[in-house]
Every structure is written in C-alpha cells, then in structure tokens.
Design an enzyme around this catalytic site. Sequence first.
Site, PDB file in Angstrom:
ATOM      1  N   ARG A  38    -123.710 101.863 -24.951  1.00  0.00           N
ATOM      2  CA  ARG A  38    -123.361 100.475 -25.189  1.00  0.00           C
ATOM      3  C   ARG A  38    -123.797  99.541 -24.055  1.00  0.00           C
ATOM      4  NH1 ARG A  38    -117.291  99.184 -26.935  1.00  0.00           N
ATOM      5  NH2 ARG A  38    -117.869 100.852 -28.357  1.00  0.00           N
ATOM      6  N   HIS A  84    -125.813 100.545 -36.471  1.00  0.00           N
ATOM      7  CA  HIS A  84    -124.914 100.009 -35.440  1.00  0.00           C
ATOM      8  C   HIS A  84    -123.613  99.515 -36.072  1.00  0.00           C
ATOM      9  CE1 HIS A  84    -124.429  98.702 -31.271  1.00  0.00           C
ATOM     10  NE2 HIS A  84    -123.856  97.593 -31.727  1.00  0.00           N
ATOM     11  N   TYR A 128    -127.918  81.005 -42.303  1.00  0.00           N
ATOM     12  CA  TYR A 128    -128.797  79.836 -42.232  1.00  0.00           C
ATOM     13  C   TYR A 128    -130.065  80.086 -41.416  1.00  0.00           C
ATOM     14  CZ  TYR A 128    -124.572  77.428 -43.786  1.00  0.00           C
ATOM     15  OH  TYR A 128    -123.455  77.033 -44.484  1.00  0.00           O
TER      16      TYR A 128
END
Length: 750
Positions: A38, A84, A128
């Site tokens: 991570r 993930h 968007y």
Amino acid sequence: MGQPFEPPSAGDGIESVELKSALEERYLRYALSTIMHRALPDARDGLKPVHRRILYGMRLLRLDPNTPHKKCAKIVGDVMGDFHPHGDQAIYDALVRLSQDFAQRYPLVDGQGNFGNIDGDGPAAYRYTEARLTEVARLILDGFDEDTVDFRPSYNGEKEEPSVLPAAFPNLLANGIQGIAVGMATSIPPHNAAELCDAALYLIAHPQATSPQLNTFVQGPDFPTGGILIDSAESITEAYRTGRGSFRVRARWAKEDLGRGTWNIVVTEIPYGIPKGRLIEKMAELLQEKKLPLLADVRDESAEDVRVVLEPRSRSVDPVILMESLFRLTELEARIPLNMNVLVGGLVPKVIGLAEVLREWLDHRRVVLQRRSRHRLGQIERRLEILGGLLIVYLDLDEVIRIIREEDEPKAALMARFELTELQANAILDTRLRSLRRLEEMELKREFEALTQEKEGIEALLGSEPAQWKTVTQQIRAVKKAFGPETRLGKRRTTLQNPPDTAGIDFTAALVEREPVTVIVSAKGWVRALKGHVADLSGVAFKGDDSLKIAFPSETTAKILLLASNGKVYTLEAAKLPGGRGFGDPVRLMVDFEDGTEVVAALPYRPESRLLIAGTDGRGFLAPADALVANTRKGKGILGLDGDATAALLVPAGEGDHVAVCSADKLLLVFPLGELPELARGKGVRLQRCRQTSLVDACVFRLSDGLPWRDSAGQARLANPQVLEKWMGHRAEAGSLMTRSFPKFERFGS
C-alpha cells in the site's frame, strides 16, 4: 441465580489463543500488508500497487496516448473490481493525482475535464471526467506483455496483475512519491528526467560511482511548480548520499515597476505542494493581524499561470526585506522532506541513496532486456521450426497433397514421411492452397534467413554483459532525447540560487508593526505591555496584594532585558508580551526561572550600548548590551555571585563619565566611570565597600550635568557638581552619608 460459567471444551471447535500473541501476529500482518502492498513504492518502477493497477487497468482498456479518452468511472470500476478492492474514492484520488501537472512532474494520465487546480479545489466526480495514458505511462508499460515482468494472482484469484512494470522511464525519482506506512514513511520529491538519464549513463560507464559524483548531474529536485532551491551544495549532496534530508524551496518573484517610483511584487511560482488558495488566505490573515507591517495588500490575479500581486506599505520599503519577512512567516518558503525509503527488489524496505536508487532501476532495465530477449528468442525459434517444416513441404508438394487427400491420419503420415514435428505438421495442415505458389516459397526463405540472423544477434546479446549495457544505454539515450532540456516538458523548472545576505538586517522591525508601549513588571514578577507611553500609572490595577515594581516606555519592536536575582539575564520580545487589559502573565511562563529567583531589574535592549551590572555585595562591572541578549528561555549567566549575595541592579551606562552608588544605610559614593572594567561576564570589581550593608542603587551620569534623583514623593531632583564634591572618591570606598543635601532620597534617575 444463573448457571456458573464453564469454559468451552475442545470438542466444540473453539481454540483458546493468548490475547498478546494474537494481537502481535495480527498487527504484524497488518504492518507488512501496509508496507508491502500500500504505502511504499517499488524502487524499480517507482509505483505503489494502486498506481500500478490503475496503469495496468487502463492498458487493458486500450487507453493508449493516441486513443480516445474514456470515462474515469469505467476505469475506476474495472480497477476496483479486478485488482484493487479498497474503495472507488481512493482509486479515483490516485488517478486524479497522476494527471495533475502541478502535482506530477511528468503526468502519467492525460485527463479531460475538471481534475482540480493549484488553488486546492477538488476534481469533478468520476462520472464527469475522462482519461487516457500519456507517453510517459506508455514507456513505463512498454513490454509488460513480452514476459518482461512476473505476474501474480489478483486479490480474488480470477485474474493476474504485474508485480512490477518494465519502467523504461526513471519514474521513482522523476515523479517522486509520498507514503506513510506503519513505523516508516517515504517522501521523494520530483526530479528532472534528463538529469537522471545523464546520471544513469554515467553510472553504467562507472559502476562504482558514488552519490556525490552523481550530484554533478542531478543538481537537486525539479518541481512541477518551479520555484527556487536555496540549499547549499553541501547539504544537497549529503541528503542524496544518505537518502534523508530536506530541501528549502522559495517562491519565484520579481519587482514590477508601476511608474513614478511605485512598484509591486509579482509572485509567478509557488513552492511545491502548497495550495495557492490556502497560501493567500494565510497571508490575508497575517495582514489583518498586523503581523506583516511592510505589506499593504495581497491580490490573486492568476489565470492559467500563477500571478500573486503583493503591494508594499510604501515605496520606500526594501523589496528584499519585504520578501524575506514573508518567507519567514508564510508558505512562500517551504521545506520539502527527502526520505528515500523504498522496497528494494520489491521486497525489503530500506532507505537508500541516489546511487543505489539509480542502480536498482538500471539493474531492473537489464533484467527486462534479458527477459524480453528470451521471449523474442522463443518466438523466433518457434517460427523457425514452422518455417523449416514449410520449406520441406515445398520440395515435394505433390506428395504432401496426396497424403492430405488419401490418408485417414494425414498429420501422422506427414510426420512419418518427412520427419516433421507436431508443430510443423499442424502448420502445414493449416496452410492455405493460395500460399503454395512459387513466390511464397521465396518469401519464406527470406524470412527464414532474417530470423536466423536475428536469433544469432539475440544469442550474442544474451551472452555478453557489455552488449546488454550498451543496449540499455541506447534506450536511456532515447528517453533523454524525448524529455531533454530543449523540450517543453523536459526543461528544468526549479532553479538553484543562493539566498540574499540578510545577516545585517533586523527582522524584528520588519515582522512587527512599530508601536509605542509601556512595559510594566509587578513586584511578584507579572509582566504586561500597555499601549502607548503612559506617564501616569496610578490607575494601573494589580492582582491581589501585588504592586508596581518597574515601568518604562518602549516599542513593540524592542527586546526587553530582565535581570534575575541569581545573576542571569533573560530576553523577552516586547511584541509577545500580554496586553494591558488584564494583569499580564508571570515571567516564569516565558523564561525558565530557577526556584527562589525573582526579577530584579528590567530595561529595553539598545544595540552597541553598555550597561552597569552589580550585586548586593557591592561588586559589578560594565557589560556590552549585545553580550547580555539570550536566545533561549534559559537566559545567560552574567554576574557571578558569592555566598548570600544576589543581583541588585542593571542600569544604562552609555552616556556618562561618573558612577554614583548607594548602599542600604544611605552611604553615597561617586567615582569616575573609567575605574570600572568592561566584561562580558564574571564577578567584576568592588564598586562600594559593603561590609555590614548592601548595595541598592547606582547611576551612570555626566558630572557636568549633575546627578538626577527622586525623593519619596516622586519629585525629580538634581544634585549639581558643587554639591557632589563631598561624596567624590574612588571605587571600593565606603562613601559618606546622604545628609540634608538629599532629603527623603528614594532612588537615582530623573
């Protein structure tokens, strides 16, 4: 009554585990997961798992630099579903950062839509925005499908993901990275790719090169937001040698003349990682709190480029002093940490220097080259085997056609008749009739010869380490050419400069608005500052049975010297004293007073002046005021004391030629100032003989002007030179009693 508790038996399928060992095991597992999967980047490709998975997922979606953009929602969904499983927002945040040209020196994602800005505004929602890979990301991914890297199962075992990417681009240092793991962290600022390539090429030619040698190529960080690096070459070299350190980065500014002597300062680049909106907001707050007295206004006139306008208080302000004061108080100067803690070999977290980081990348590039060459060699050998079988067929086409038409098992018959392998027999059976023309045979022979030659070249490459490093060198030179200093993206943005010499500038005056104050110290050691120069202190209130002890006029830009009874001198800044609305604060909260000590004297510090300091035992000396200023809360030990003696006084000695001293039993002595030595610290010499009494007051004055003193009613008096003849003498004498010449004497001073 309830049933008594009985521990479960072993047959119930419950196992007893010691809590301590269970917690240790689980926390260690969590720490390893955080470190390995991570927070820390791989030294080879410079990517954390989330970034690697985003790039790999976008490659699977065929979002190459020359393809149309796709919705980020599609990218985030695929990456989360396949590789993930840590939440869509975490993936989108990482994707957004990879696309921001003010956060990434060489963006890996080409975003379309609102991906945030340098002001600190966030991006639009992922439904968007759209994205695709950049050319830099293509280089990092180049060759991953040619068996250049290992793959591992994804979190659910349904798919596979690369454990590292080929990384034809020096991404770890070029783009930098930050991460916080368990018990360790990493922070690597961005660098210039062309400089990294030069350093890597030098390291290939000189394998034993050290980090300081490579610093001749890598000058320092190269931030996407530009700025000016003001660290010394020695500190930069040491940081790269050890892998730990920090860099001081300042905003880039210029003086803009407006005509008629007026001017503004325009900031065009701000430090890396500082949101412009927050920077201007903090500056406006300091301006409102009157902590920037040299600055009149700050305006943001930015469009696509940064343009922050700073308006000075007056045209007489020195722009360098103005900017230095801003650098001290605002984020126009920032410190960027360096902590090159990376996963070496993808397994071991370790802090390494510049040379080791580049060596990791170069060794990885060589391994990628070897694996890619072996993969290509396998493809060539397979193709050559097929071509060998096809060329055999062309020698006796009629027999091949007969076998295929008449035999029940044509593959086995072909293999037995022409001594072919199964692969060759399958290739012959899959050949179209139109390919059996004469021209096709010639093409196969040419292809056979070309592949044979390529095979020999690859085998020579795999058998020669120098040849491998030569190929790696050519690849790195191609990267340098694509991102060289003459390109728009590759040109260095952060410059290195020495900061201006500000040793002789008093920044206290520049950082604090100059205003008159009256400093008050109470008998119990409480201090405060009243606004203005207050002559009548009769209305000043004190806490409980406390009372006024010392009061004097000063300014907010001044430093205050405090003499404690133990002979130490402490320094306070008038600007930081509490206001006069309350009772003030105890001095003990501002400095480290020893138990049993109290404030004896206080006065404003005046540079290059002299002070007279003395103890109750009558010993003292002249001291330069500059030597009394303490830079810490612990103060400075100035006056040495013996036995039960305590410090008694600290008075100005700048303008005067004689000293008047007075003991507790009203013995007065006047002697020339020249009889006193000047020391920085010590016990001094005897001013007045005080066997059965103690020294209580002293005054340095000009004999021709007379000795100023005050009576018990507070009235100012003056003793002229003729009156003082009776008490004139030399230091260390006992002096004479103050007779009717000093009625109701209280203290010296006007």
